[in-house]
Design an enzyme around this catalytic site. Structure first.
Site, PDB file in Angstrom:
ATOM      1  CE  LYS A  46      -1.703   1.543   4.065  1.00 65.38           C
ATOM      2  NZ  LYS A  46      -1.418   2.944   4.424  1.00 65.38           N
ATOM      3  CG  ASN A  47       2.294   2.692   3.552  1.00 64.70           C
ATOM      4  OD1 ASN A  47       1.127   3.003   3.280  1.00 64.70           O
ATOM      5  ND2 ASN A  47       2.713   2.495   4.789  1.00 64.70           N
ATOM      6  CB  CYS A  50      -4.869  10.660  11.752  1.00 60.63           C
ATOM      7  SG  CYS A  50      -3.234  10.012  11.977  1.00 60.63           S
ATOM      8  NE  ARG A  83       0.584  10.254  10.410  1.00 58.37           N
ATOM      9  CZ  ARG A  83       0.077   9.368   9.543  1.00 58.37           C
ATOM     10  NH1 ARG A  83      -1.178   9.079   9.582  1.00 58.37           N
ATOM     11  NH2 ARG A  83       0.862   8.795   8.650  1.00 58.37           N
ATOM     12  CG  ASP A 131       6.956  20.536  10.836  1.00 63.18           C
ATOM     13  OD1 ASP A 131       6.298  19.491  10.689  1.00 63.18           O
ATOM     14  OD2 ASP A 131       7.955  20.599  11.566  1.00 63.18           O
ATOM     15  CG  ASP A 188       3.372   1.374   9.406  1.00 61.23           C
ATOM     16  OD1 ASP A 188       2.975   2.199  10.246  1.00 61.23           O
ATOM     17  OD2 ASP A 188       3.551   1.659   8.202  1.00 61.23           O
ATOM     18  NE  ARG A 205      -7.290   4.078   5.659  1.00 59.22           N
ATOM     19  CZ  ARG A 205      -6.539   4.893   6.373  1.00 59.22           C
ATOM     20  NH1 ARG A 205      -6.832   5.124   7.624  1.00 59.22           N
ATOM     21  NH2 ARG A 205      -5.500   5.493   5.849  1.00 59.22           N
TER      22      ARG A 205
HETATM   23  C1  EPZ Z   1       4.343   6.918   6.422  1.00 59.54           C
HETATM   24  O1  EPZ Z   1       3.576   7.953   6.999  1.00 59.54           O
HETATM   25  C2  EPZ Z   1       3.432   5.724   6.282  1.00 59.54           C
HETATM   26  N1  EPZ Z   1       2.313   6.061   5.405  1.00 59.54           N
HETATM   27  C3  EPZ Z   1       2.934   5.298   7.657  1.00 59.54           C
HETATM   28  O2  EPZ Z   1       2.133   4.150   7.509  1.00 59.54           O
HETATM   29  C4  EPZ Z   1       4.133   4.968   8.544  1.00 59.54           C
HETATM   30  O3  EPZ Z   1       3.680   4.670   9.845  1.00 59.54           O
HETATM   31  C5  EPZ Z   1       5.082   6.164   8.602  1.00 59.54           C
HETATM   32  O4  EPZ Z   1       5.455   6.573   7.244  1.00 59.54           O
HETATM   33  C6  EPZ Z   1       6.365   5.877   9.352  1.00 59.54           C
HETATM   34  O5  EPZ Z   1       7.016   4.793   8.790  1.00 59.54           O
HETATM   35  C7  EPZ Z   1       2.452   5.902   4.089  1.00 59.54           C
HETATM   36  O6  EPZ Z   1       3.489   5.554   3.577  1.00 59.54           O
HETATM   37  C8  EPZ Z   1       1.241   6.169   3.251  1.00 59.54           C
HETATM   38  P1  EPZ Z   1       6.388  10.265   8.515  1.00 59.54           P
HETATM   39  P2  EPZ Z   1       4.109   9.451   7.041  1.00 59.54           P
HETATM   40  O7  EPZ Z   1       6.238  11.582   7.834  1.00 59.54           O
HETATM   41  O8  EPZ Z   1       4.877   9.714   5.809  1.00 59.54           O
HETATM   42  C9  EPZ Z   1       6.629  13.558  11.952  1.00 59.54           C
HETATM   43  C10 EPZ Z   1       0.170   2.836   7.797  1.00 59.54           C
HETATM   44  O9  EPZ Z   1      -0.396   2.289   8.762  1.00 59.54           O
HETATM   45  N2  EPZ Z   1       6.465  14.599  10.929  1.00 59.54           N
HETATM   46  O10 EPZ Z   1       7.596   9.468   8.224  1.00 59.54           O
HETATM   47  O11 EPZ Z   1       2.945  10.292   7.352  1.00 59.54           O
HETATM   48  C11 EPZ Z   1       5.381  12.708  12.126  1.00 59.54           C
HETATM   49  O12 EPZ Z   1       4.431  13.336  12.936  1.00 59.54           O
HETATM   50  C12 EPZ Z   1       0.728   4.243   7.884  1.00 59.54           C
HETATM   51  O13 EPZ Z   1       0.292   2.279   6.682  1.00 59.54           O
HETATM   52  C13 EPZ Z   1       6.660  15.909  11.306  1.00 59.54           C
HETATM   53  O14 EPZ Z   1       6.948  16.230  12.462  1.00 59.54           O
HETATM   54  O15 EPZ Z   1       5.103   9.388   8.288  1.00 59.54           O
HETATM   55  C14 EPZ Z   1       5.973  11.453  12.743  1.00 59.54           C
HETATM   56  O16 EPZ Z   1       6.182  11.664  14.118  1.00 59.54           O
HETATM   57  C15 EPZ Z   1       0.400   4.935   9.169  1.00 59.54           C
HETATM   58  N3  EPZ Z   1       6.489  16.896  10.369  1.00 59.54           N
HETATM   59  C16 EPZ Z   1       7.334  11.343  12.057  1.00 59.54           C
HETATM   60  O17 EPZ Z   1       7.603  12.640  11.521  1.00 59.54           O
HETATM   61  C17 EPZ Z   1       6.176  16.592   9.061  1.00 59.54           C
HETATM   62  O18 EPZ Z   1       6.045  17.532   8.256  1.00 59.54           O
HETATM   63  C18 EPZ Z   1       7.404  10.339  10.924  1.00 59.54           C
HETATM   64  O19 EPZ Z   1       6.299  10.514  10.070  1.00 59.54           O
HETATM   65  C19 EPZ Z   1       6.021  15.251   8.688  1.00 59.54           C
HETATM   66  C20 EPZ Z   1       6.174  14.258   9.646  1.00 59.54           C
END
Ligand code: EPZ
Length: 429
Positions: A22-23, A125, A130, A133, A316, A408
């Site tokens: 999916k991802n 969410c 999330r 920035d 995950d 999903r």
């Molecule tokens: C991806 O989400 C995945 N989603 C998530 O899978 C996965 O849990 C996550 O990466 C971590 O591996 C998809 O690929 C569609 P991040 P993403 O930006 O990109 C913080 C599932 O169940 N952050 O790497 O949204 C954020 O809050 C899903 O399949 C900021 O602070 O994750 C988190 O603490 C859920 N500012 C950390 O970084 C930003 O602008 C990592 O999030 C962006 C992120």
């Protein structure tokens, strides 16, 4: 609302085909916005999130076709064509974006190709706030002007388009890396992304972009260098097998006992999780067709885990691993370092009789020999599946409510488990 009913206690034995990730599929679909030629994706999983992103892309003007099956392809993922010949709308509206956070990522390609984008903020969410920035920081570095207007990010590229830059992310983000990588392919000059995410899904997307004519080096490392090109062309690309689905079924087999071949799984995509599983007493072997998982009969050993960006243990798989640890012969500690609120499954696992306490990011799991079936419900995808695998190992009946989360991200979950001996059914309504 559909529910899943299962009777626990059966071992899992047989073969489970692993679906496309999916991802990886979601950002690959979004990459189609970068070119006016068709992008063909093979092995796209049939999931609610894929359908939702189709709606969003169609709203931008992308023509989407699902190809019929060919002989020998039965049971495989979909082959789909995404053709963004003409982008008719650079706005991604709230009612579409709010349903799935990854849809925010369209901002990168739209801005790169059309020099403007208006994308609804995704909001928080169930697993944490999330923020976005890092995305905005990266896009500004590429020269974009960004305003927040009535809940929308309004982004404009400078005259002549985005400009390459040296971007050092203060924190690893999968989504921000995908977005800036895609945007940089059409920027003028060179972009360097330092502290990039190096998840296998990023590599899948980067290799897709290269197949479309992008110039990228450092793929699979923490530093990506992108030489902007004027245009990208069409390509045909395979979606990688889902490493989270692989890890989930591996943990299910570790919990129930039995012997399962995860067909098509790629062990190198989840080595950290497999190393941990091996320490719990699970036998794992890489075979030509995939990964074999076998519980060796010595019980489940407790092992401490911390989630980390790839190549670390994936967040995950944290909920599923916690389910496994509830049956370990001792106490284990799990530290969630990626999301601040990803323990929603703890209260639900307690309904099976699990003994877990949480203090901030640290969960302490006191293992028990036997869980008992229960009525449960979860608020996110991975938490939901942790309840399914706990139910498979628990004594008696389990009902998992609100399973739209499962749809999903898990393709044919009941069917795949049922074929391996699980007593599992979907109850409509
Ligand atoms: C991806 O989400 C995945 N989603 C998530 O899978 C996965 O849990 C996550 O990466 C971590 O591996 C998809 O690929 C569609 P991040 P993403 O930006 O990109 C913080 C599932 O169940 N952050 O790497 O949204 C954020 O809050 C899903 O399949 C900021 O602070 O994750 C988190 O603490 C859920 N500012 C950390 O970084 C930003 O602008 C990592 O999030 C962006 C992120």
């Amino acid at each position: 609302m559909d529910r899943i009913r299962l009777i626990g206690g059966n071992e899992l034995n047989g073969e489970i085909p692993i679906s496309g990730a999916k991802n990886a599929a979601l950002p690959l679909m979004i990459a189609s916005l970068l070119s006016d030629e068709p992008l063909v994706l093979q092995n796209v999983p049939r999931l609610a999130d894929v359908k939702q992103l189709e709606r969003i892309l169609e709203n931008h003007g992308v023509d989407i076709a699902v190809h019929g099956r060919r002989r020998g392809e039965e049971g495989e993922g979909q082959r789909m064509t995404f053709h963004a010949a003409d982008i008719v709308d650079t706005t991604a509206p709230y009612d579409l974006v709010s349903k799935m956070r990854a849809s925010f990522w369209v901002i990168g390609p739209l801005l790169a190709r059309c020099h403007e984008a208006r994308v609804s903020l995704p909001g928080g969410c169930a697993i944490g706030t999330r923020p976005v920035d890092l995305f905005l920081f990266g896009l500004k570095e590429l020269g974009a002007e960004i305003d927040i207007d009535e809940g929308y990010v309004v982004a404009k590229a400078p005259k002549g388009g985005l400009v390459g830059a040296h971007i050092k992310f203060p924190k690893v983000s999968v989504g921000a890396t995908h977005t800036i990588l895609m945007a940089a392919t059409l920027a003028r000059g060179t972009t360097v992304i330092d502290n990039a995410a190096q998840e296998p899904e990023i590599t899948n997307v980067a290799e897709c972009l290269v197949a479309m004519g992008a110039k990228i080096t450092g793929i699979g490392t923490r530093t990506l260098t992108i030489e902007g090109v004027e245009r990208l062309h069409g390509a045909t690309v395979d979606v990688i097998p889902d490493r989270i689905e692989t890890g989930t079924f591996a943990m299910a087999a570790a919990m129930t006992g039995g012997n399962v071949l995860l067909k098509g799984a790629r062990a190198e995509h989840l080595q950290a999780a497999l190393d941990i599983l091996a320490r719990t007493g699970t036998a794992l072997s890489v075979e030509p067709e995939g990964l074999r998982v076998h519980r060796n009969g010595n019980g489940i050993q407790p092992v401490d885990v911390e989630t980390d960006p790839f190549p670390g243990f994936p967040t995950d798989l944290q909920a599923q691993f916690m389910a496994l640890m509830t049956m370990a012969s001792g106490t284990s500690q799990i530290r969630e370092t990626i999301f601040e609120n990803r323990y929603m499954h703890v209260a639900e696992l307690a309904r099976f009789g699990a003994d877990i306490s949480v203090d901030g990011q640290l969960a302490t799991v006191r293992g028990k020999a036997q869980l008992k079936g229960a009525q449960v419900m979860a608020t996110d995808l991975r938490a939901s599946v942790s309840l399914v695998i706990a139910g498979l190992a628990a004594r008696g009946e389990t009902i998992v409510n609100r399973i739209y989360h499962l749809d999903r991200g898990f393709e044919r979950l009941e069917d795949k488990l049922g074929r391996c001996g699980a007593e599992i059914e979907r109850i409509a309504g």
